[in-house]
Structures are given as C-alpha cells and as structure tokens.
Scaffold this active site. Structure first.
Site, PDB file in Angstrom:
ATOM      1  CB  SER A  10      11.578  53.654  42.293  1.00 22.62           C
ATOM      2  OG  SER A  10      11.142  52.340  42.031  1.00 22.62           O
ATOM      3  CB  CYS A  11      13.141  55.757  37.583  1.00 29.22           C
ATOM      4  SG  CYS A  11      12.755  57.517  37.528  1.00 29.22           S
TER       5      CYS A  11
END
Length: 72
Positions: A10-11
């Site tokens: 995920s970012c």
C-alpha cells in the site's frame, strides 16, 4: 524494460519503489505492476510530474503501468 512489482503493497511504498527505479534507470521505460487503484493513481501522478508518458493496461489481478520518459 525495467519492471517494478508493487503488488501487495500500500502507499507510499509503490511510489517510493517507482521513484527509486526512475532514479536508478534514467531515461529508461518502466513497467509497474500494481493491484489497487490508489497505487495506480499515485504512481501515475508521480510519473506525470516527472515527465513520463503513461499507458495503463488492465491485467489479471490489477494493472500494468507502462511509463515512458519523454525525450527532451
């Protein structure tokens, strides 16, 4: 073509890994594999800001972003 596989992350990890690949391979096209919309949008924004053309391909389980640097 350099391939960056950020599926499962995920970012900001996909953006960080893509930025690192850009810096290590200046002027080279990159293929970024991602499995979520947020990463696709954030990596696309990074590429656009750095002067890359972006082609998004839908693949099984996510996206393949082909980032091609613009020739100056």
């Amino acid at each position: 073509m350099v391939e960056v596989d950020v599926r499962g992350f995920s970012c900001p990890i996909p953006v960080v890994k893509t930025k690192k690949a850009m810096e290590q391979n200046p002027g080279q096209p990159l293929a970024v594999l991602t499995d979520n919309d947020t990463s696709k949008e954030n990596v696309s924004r990074l590429a656009e800001n750095r002067g890359y053309q972006i082609r998004v391909e839908k693949v099984a389980g996510g996206y393949r972003l082909v980032l091609t640097p613009n020739k100056s």
